[in-house]
Design an enzyme around this catalytic site. Structure first.
Site, PDB file in Angstrom:
ATOM      1  N   HIS A 110      24.361  55.030  57.861  1.00 39.84           N
ATOM      2  CA  HIS A 110      23.246  54.611  58.690  1.00 39.84           C
ATOM      3  C   HIS A 110      23.002  55.556  59.862  1.00 39.84           C
ATOM      4  CE1 HIS A 110      22.071  50.518  57.039  1.00 39.84           C
ATOM      5  NE2 HIS A 110      22.776  51.144  56.141  1.00 39.84           N
TER       6      HIS A 110
ATOM      7  N   LYS B 199      15.046  45.517  44.868  1.00 40.62           N
ATOM      8  CA  LYS B 199      15.476  46.439  43.813  1.00 40.62           C
ATOM      9  C   LYS B 199      16.992  46.347  43.609  1.00 40.62           C
ATOM     10  CE  LYS B 199      14.804  51.113  42.118  1.00 40.62           C
ATOM     11  NZ  LYS B 199      13.738  52.099  41.966  1.00 40.62           N
ATOM     12  N   ASP B 200      17.757  46.277  44.711  1.00 44.06           N
ATOM     13  CA  ASP B 200      19.217  46.158  44.606  1.00 44.06           C
ATOM     14  C   ASP B 200      19.609  44.861  43.912  1.00 44.06           C
ATOM     15  OD1 ASP B 200      19.897  48.552  45.670  1.00 44.06           O
ATOM     16  OD2 ASP B 200      20.493  47.809  47.643  1.00 44.06           O
TER      17      ASP B 200
ATOM     18  N   GLU C  81      45.348  52.458  32.201  1.00 42.23           N
ATOM     19  CA  GLU C  81      44.034  51.836  32.095  1.00 42.23           C
ATOM     20  C   GLU C  81      42.975  52.921  31.904  1.00 42.23           C
ATOM     21  OE1 GLU C  81      44.344  48.401  31.800  1.00 42.23           O
ATOM     22  OE2 GLU C  81      43.555  47.848  33.770  1.00 42.23           O
TER      23      GLU C  81
HETATM   24  C1  HEM Z   1      40.104  46.682  45.284  1.00 39.23           C
HETATM   25  C2  HEM Z   1      40.227  45.497  44.803  1.00 39.23           C
HETATM   26  C3  HEM Z   1      41.194  45.105  43.708  1.00 39.23           C
HETATM   27  C4  HEM Z   1      41.470  45.741  42.507  1.00 39.23           C
HETATM   28  C5  HEM Z   1      40.844  47.035  41.977  1.00 39.23           C
HETATM   29  C6  HEM Z   1      42.472  44.933  41.812  1.00 39.23           C
HETATM   30  C7  HEM Z   1      43.025  45.226  40.562  1.00 39.23           C
HETATM   31  C8  HEM Z   1      43.930  44.436  39.880  1.00 39.23           C
HETATM   32  C9  HEM Z   1      44.371  44.647  38.527  1.00 39.23           C
HETATM   33  C10 HEM Z   1      43.947  45.817  37.631  1.00 39.23           C
HETATM   34  C11 HEM Z   1      45.242  43.641  38.211  1.00 39.23           C
HETATM   35  C12 HEM Z   1      45.941  43.410  36.858  1.00 39.23           C
HETATM   36  C13 HEM Z   1      45.170  42.337  36.132  1.00 39.23           C
HETATM   37  C14 HEM Z   1      45.820  41.985  34.826  1.00 39.23           C
HETATM   38  O1  HEM Z   1      45.997  42.893  34.026  1.00 39.23           O
HETATM   39  O2  HEM Z   1      46.122  40.809  34.620  1.00 39.23           O
HETATM   40  C15 HEM Z   1      45.377  42.786  39.358  1.00 39.23           C
HETATM   41  C16 HEM Z   1      46.195  41.654  39.410  1.00 39.23           C
HETATM   42  C17 HEM Z   1      46.329  40.838  40.505  1.00 39.23           C
HETATM   43  N1  HEM Z   1      45.649  40.955  41.720  1.00 39.23           N
HETATM   44 FE1  HEM Z   1      44.223  42.370  42.157  1.00 39.23          FE
HETATM   45  N2  HEM Z   1      42.788  43.845  42.601  1.00 39.23           N
HETATM   46  C18 HEM Z   1      42.039  43.910  43.767  1.00 39.23           C
HETATM   47  C19 HEM Z   1      42.084  43.009  44.815  1.00 39.23           C
HETATM   48  C20 HEM Z   1      43.009  41.959  44.952  1.00 39.23           C
HETATM   49  C21 HEM Z   1      43.176  41.118  46.119  1.00 39.23           C
HETATM   50  C22 HEM Z   1      42.385  41.280  47.412  1.00 39.23           C
HETATM   51  C23 HEM Z   1      44.182  40.214  45.850  1.00 39.23           C
HETATM   52  C24 HEM Z   1      44.781  39.132  46.712  1.00 39.23           C
HETATM   53  C25 HEM Z   1      44.408  38.836  47.901  1.00 39.23           C
HETATM   54  C26 HEM Z   1      44.633  40.457  44.492  1.00 39.23           C
HETATM   55  C27 HEM Z   1      45.614  39.706  43.848  1.00 39.23           C
HETATM   56  C28 HEM Z   1      46.057  39.930  42.544  1.00 39.23           C
HETATM   57  C29 HEM Z   1      47.046  39.110  41.852  1.00 39.23           C
HETATM   58  C30 HEM Z   1      47.758  37.879  42.412  1.00 39.23           C
HETATM   59  C31 HEM Z   1      47.210  39.687  40.574  1.00 39.23           C
HETATM   60  C32 HEM Z   1      48.189  39.195  39.456  1.00 39.23           C
HETATM   61  C33 HEM Z   1      47.563  38.156  38.576  1.00 39.23           C
HETATM   62  C34 HEM Z   1      46.851  38.776  37.396  1.00 39.23           C
HETATM   63  O3  HEM Z   1      47.398  39.666  36.777  1.00 39.23           O
HETATM   64  O4  HEM Z   1      45.738  38.329  37.108  1.00 39.23           O
HETATM   65  N3  HEM Z   1      43.897  41.516  43.979  1.00 39.23           N
HETATM   66  N4  HEM Z   1      44.563  43.281  40.365  1.00 39.23           N
END
Ligand code: HEM
Ligand code: FES
Lengths: 425, 181
Positions: free
Chosen positions: A216, A244-245, A288
Site C-alpha cells: 500500500h 472481482k476478488d 508432498e
Molecule cells: C500456514 C498455515 C498452515 C499450514 C500450511 C499447515 C499444514 C499442515 C499439514 C500439511 C498438516 C498435515 C495434515 C495431514 O497430513 O493430516 C498439518 C497438520 C496439523 N496442523 Fe497445520 N498447517 C497450518 C496452520 C496450522 C495452525 C495455525 C494450527 C494450530 C493452531 C495447525 C494445527 C495442526 C494440527 C493439530 C495438525 C495435526 C492433525 C492433522 O494431521 O490433521 N495448523 N498442518
C-alpha cells in the site's frame, strides 16, 4: 497513519471509535477508495486468495489442535480419533490437509504473476522479499505439520529433511541432535514440531501484514507494468476489485471444497496412513507435491565438487545438494538485482517471456522427476533441469537485462485500455 | 578513568560514543546469556541421555546371520560374518575408497560387525539385514532412498552417501554379551 486529516463518519458509534482509533478511516483509505490500476487480470486475485487460505488454515488448525495429542505413542491414534469420533473431525482434517495444497497452489501462481509482470522490480523489491520470506515460512510450517500425524511418510520425511543439516561442515551432527532433542526423530522432536507448527502461521500472519503494508506504499503493479500516472489510470478498490476478488475466490474455494470432499486423498501418499516405525524405512520416500521440484534439485547433485582427477574435494555431494536446494529458493531474494531491465512486464520482453515459460516447464519437469526413484534417466533429467533453473537466474536474466530490446511500451494504462477498446470496436 | 575535564566539546562526544558502545556490548552479552537456557532446553534432556547403553545377547546369532537392535532410538546392525565375508572385507584396496578405512579399523573382532544402521546420506535404514533383502552392487547393504551401496564392512562404495556406516562405541563384556554405548 494516525496524523492525517480525517473525515467525520455519520454513524455516531463509528465516529466515536474512529476519533480515538482511526481503524475505519484506515480501512476506507486502504480498501475503499484505494486507487488501483484499472487493468488487472485474474492473476491479481491470488494474493487475496492466499490470505483467505491462511485464515482457513489457522481456523481449521486451532480446532484440530484441541483434539490432537502431540506424543509419539498417541499422535497417530489421536488423528484416527479425529477422523472417526470427533464431530466433523474428518471434515476439519480434510480441509486442513488439502488446504495446505491449495494454499501452495495459490502462492505458486502468485509468485509466477510477480515474475511474469516484473512486480519485483524497483520500487517493490522489499515487498517481493517479504513475499519470498512468507514462502519460506510456509514451507517450514507445512513440513512441520506433515510430521504431526506421526505416519511413516511424515516421520521418515522429517528424518531425511532434518538430516540435511548434517551436511554443514563441523557443526552438522550437533545441530541435528539439537533439532531432534535426541538421537533420532522421536517424542521430543514431535512435541517441538507441534509447538512450532502452531506458532509459525501467526508469524506468517505478521509478515503478511508487512507485505500488504509495503504494497500500500508502492501501490499495485499491473499487467502492463506501467505505473499509473493520472487519475484516469486507476479505479477505487471498492467495489470494482472487491467484487472481482470475491468472484475469483469463490471459484477457487469451489475447487478446494470439491477436492476436500470428493477426492480428499488426491495429493496424499499411502505411507502417510501407516503409523511411523523408526526401525523401518518405506521403500520410496517422496515429499508432498509442493516440495517435489526442490527435492529433485537436492537429488540432482550426485557428484563431489573439487579439483578433477585429484582427491581434493571442496563441497561433498551431500552438501552440494543441500546448498542447491536452499539456493533455489534463496535466489528469489536477489531476483530484483539480477533483473535490471527497465521494462517490467514480460508482455514487452519476448525473450524474457520465452525463458520464463521454459523455467515454468523446467519446474514442472523437476516436480515430475522428484517423484521418481533416483536412478537412470531421472538422475540425468533432474540434472539438466536443475542446470536450466540456475542458468535462468544467473545467466539468462542478467544477460537479457543488458541486451534485450523491448517492444513498444504503451504511454499509459489508460491509453492502452482505450487502444484495446478501439481495436475491438 | 578520565580525570581531566574535557577541553573540547568534540572529546566529550567520543567519550559518549565509548559509553554507548560498551553499554551496547554488555547488553548484547547479557541478551546472549539469557538466550542460552532457552536454546539449551532444546538439546537432549537427561532422561533421553540416560537411555545411553544396551546389552545384547549374541549367542542366538549364528554365523552368516544378522540382528537389528535399538540403541538411542537408532537401529544398530549386528552381523556375524562368515570367513568368506571377512576375507572379502579385508581384501579391498583402501586407497580407492571414498571414506578410507580398513576393515580392521571398523571391528573389534572380525567376525562381529557392529554398526549404526542409518545411511550417512540422509538417515534412511539401508536394506540387507534379511536374507531376502537387496544387498547392492557390493553385496553388503543398499539404501533405497537415494541409492547408496555399502560393502560387507559397511563402507560406502557407490551413491550419494559421504561416509561409511558409523560404528557405535561398544565392548564385549564376555564371549556372548555385547554392550553398546
Ligand atoms: C500456514 C498455515 C498452515 C499450514 C500450511 C499447515 C499444514 C499442515 C499439514 C500439511 C498438516 C498435515 C495434515 C495431514 O497430513 O493430516 C498439518 C497438520 C496439523 N496442523 Fe497445520 N498447517 C497450518 C496452520 C496450522 C495452525 C495455525 C494450527 C494450530 C493452531 C495447525 C494445527 C495442526 C494440527 C493439530 C495438525 C495435526 C492433525 C492433522 O494431521 O490433521 N495448523 N498442518
Ligand atoms: S538416505 Fe540413503 S541414500 Fe539417501
Amino acid at each position: 497513519m494516525a496524523s492525517g486529516k480525517r473525515e467525520k463518519f455519520d454513524n455516531p458509534v463509528v465516529e466515536w471509535i474512529d476519533s480515538r482509533l482511526p481503524v475505519f478511516t484506515l480501512m476506507q483509505k486502504e480498501y475503499g477508495v484505494f486507487p488501483t490500476p484499472k487493468n488487472f487480470n485474474y492473476f491479481w486475485n491470488f494474493g487475496a486468495i492466499a490470505m483467505v487460505m491462511l485464515v482457513t488454515m489457522i481456523i481449521t488448525g486451532v480446532v484440530l489442535a484441541m483434539q490432537y495429542t502431540a506424543h509419539a505413542d498417541l499422535a497417530f491414534e489421536s488423528v484416527q480419533r479425529i477422523m472417526r469420533d470427533v464431530n466433523y473431525g474428518w471434515m476439519l482434517r480434510y480441509l486442513h490437509m488439502n488446504g495446505a495444497s491449495f494454499f501452495f497452489i495459490a502462492v505458486y501462481i502468485h509468485i509466477f504473476r510477480g515474475m511474469y509482470y516484473g512486480s519485483y522490480k524497483q520500487p517493490r523489491e522489499l515487498l517481493w522479499i517479504l513475499g519470498v520470506l512468507i514462502f519460506l515460512l510456509m514451507m517450514a510450517t507445512a513440513f512441520l505439520g506433515y510430521t504431526l500425524p506421526w505416519s511413516q511418510m511424515g516421520g521418515w520425511g522429517a528424518t531425511v529433511i532434518t538430516n540435511l543439516f548434517s551436511a554443514i561442515p563441523g557443526i552438522g551432527d550437533t545441530l541435528v541432535t539439537f533439532l531432534w532433542g535426541g538421537f533420532s526423530v522421536d517424542n521430543p522432536t514431535l512435541k517441538r514440531f507441534f509447538a512450532l507448527h502452531f506458532l509459525l502461521p501467526f508469524v506468517i500472519f505478521a509478515v503478511v501484514f508487512l507485505h500488504v503494508w509495503a504494497l500500500h506504499i508502492t501501490g499495485s503493479n499491473n499487467p502492463l507494468g506501467v505505473e499509473p500516472k493520472t487519475k484516469k489510470d486507476t479505479i477505487p478498490f471498492h467495489p470494482y476489485y472487491t467484487v472481482k476478488d470475491t468472484f475469483g475466490l469463490l471459484v477457487f474455494l469451489m475447487l478446494y471444497v470439491l477436492v476436500s470432499f470428493f477426492l480428499p486423498y488426491i495429493f496424499a501418499h499411502p505411507d502417510h496412513f501407516v503409523e511411523y516405525n523408526p526401525m523401518q524405512t518405506p521403500a520410496h520416500i517422496v515429499p508432498e507435491w509442493y516440495f517435489l521440484p526442490f527435492y529433485a534439485i537436492l537429488r540432482a547433485i550426485t557428484f563431489d565438487i573439487g579439483i578433477p582427477f585429484t582427491d581434493i574435494v571442496f563441497i561433498e555431494a551431500k552438501l552440494g545438494g543441500v546448498l542447491a536446494m536452499f539456493g533455489a529458493v534463496g535466489v528469489l531474494f536477489i531476483l530484483p538485482w539480477l533483473d535490471t531491465h527497465p521494462v517490467r512486464s514480460a508482455r514487452f520482453r519476448p525473450l524474457y517471456r520465452l525463458s520464463l515459460i521454459a523455467l515454468v516447464a523446467a519446474v514442472f519437469g523437476l516436480g515430475y522427476v522428484g517423484a521418481q526413484a533416483a536412478e537412470g534417466i531421472w538422475v540425468i533429467l533432474g540434472q539438466l533441469l536443475t542446470g536450466y533453473y540456475f542458468l535462468f537466474f544467473f545467466v539468462i536474466v542478467p544477460v537479457l537485462s543488458r541486451i534485450e530490446k523491448a517492444t513498444p511500451v504503451p504511454e499509459s494504462i489508460n491509453a492502452a485500455v482505450l487502444e484495446k477498446k478501439k481495436k475491438k470496436a | 578513568m578520565a580525570t581531566k575535564a574535557p577541553s573540547k566539546p568534540q572529546q566529550s562526544e567520543t567519550r559518549r560514543d565509548f559509553l554507548y558502545l560498551t553499554a551496547g556490548a554488555f547488553g548484547a552479552v547479557g541478551a546472549a546469556s539469557f538466550a542460552w537456557p532457552f536454546i539449551d532446553s532444546m538439546n537432549p534432556a537427561k532422561d533421553t541421555l540416560a537411555l545411553a547403553t544396551v546389552e545384547v545377547d549374541l549367542s542366538p546369532i549364528q554365523v552368516g546371520q544378522s540382528a537389528k537392535v535399538t540403541w538411542q532410538g537408532k537401529p544398530v546392525f549386528i552381523r556375524h560374518r562368515t570367513p568368506e565375508e571377512i576375507a572379502r572385507a579385508e581384501g579391498v584396496d583402501v586407497s580407492a575408497l571414498r571414506d578410507k578405512q580398513a576393515d580392521a579399523d571398523r571391528v573389534e573382532k572380525p567376525e562381529w560387525l557392529v554398526m549404526i544402521g542409518l545411511c550417512t546420506h540422509l538417515g534412511c535404514i539401508p536394506l540387507g539385514q534379511k536374507p531376502t533383502d537387496p544387498k547392492g552392487d557390493f553385496d553388503g547393504w543398499f539404501c533405497p532412498c537415494h541409492g547408496s551401496h555399502y560393502d560387507i564392512s559397511g563402507r560406502i562404495r557407490k551413491g550419494p552417501a559421504p561416509k561409511n556406516l558409523a560404528i557405535p562405541p561398544y565392548e564385549f563384556l564376555n564371549d556372548t554379551t555385547l554392550k553398546i554405548g
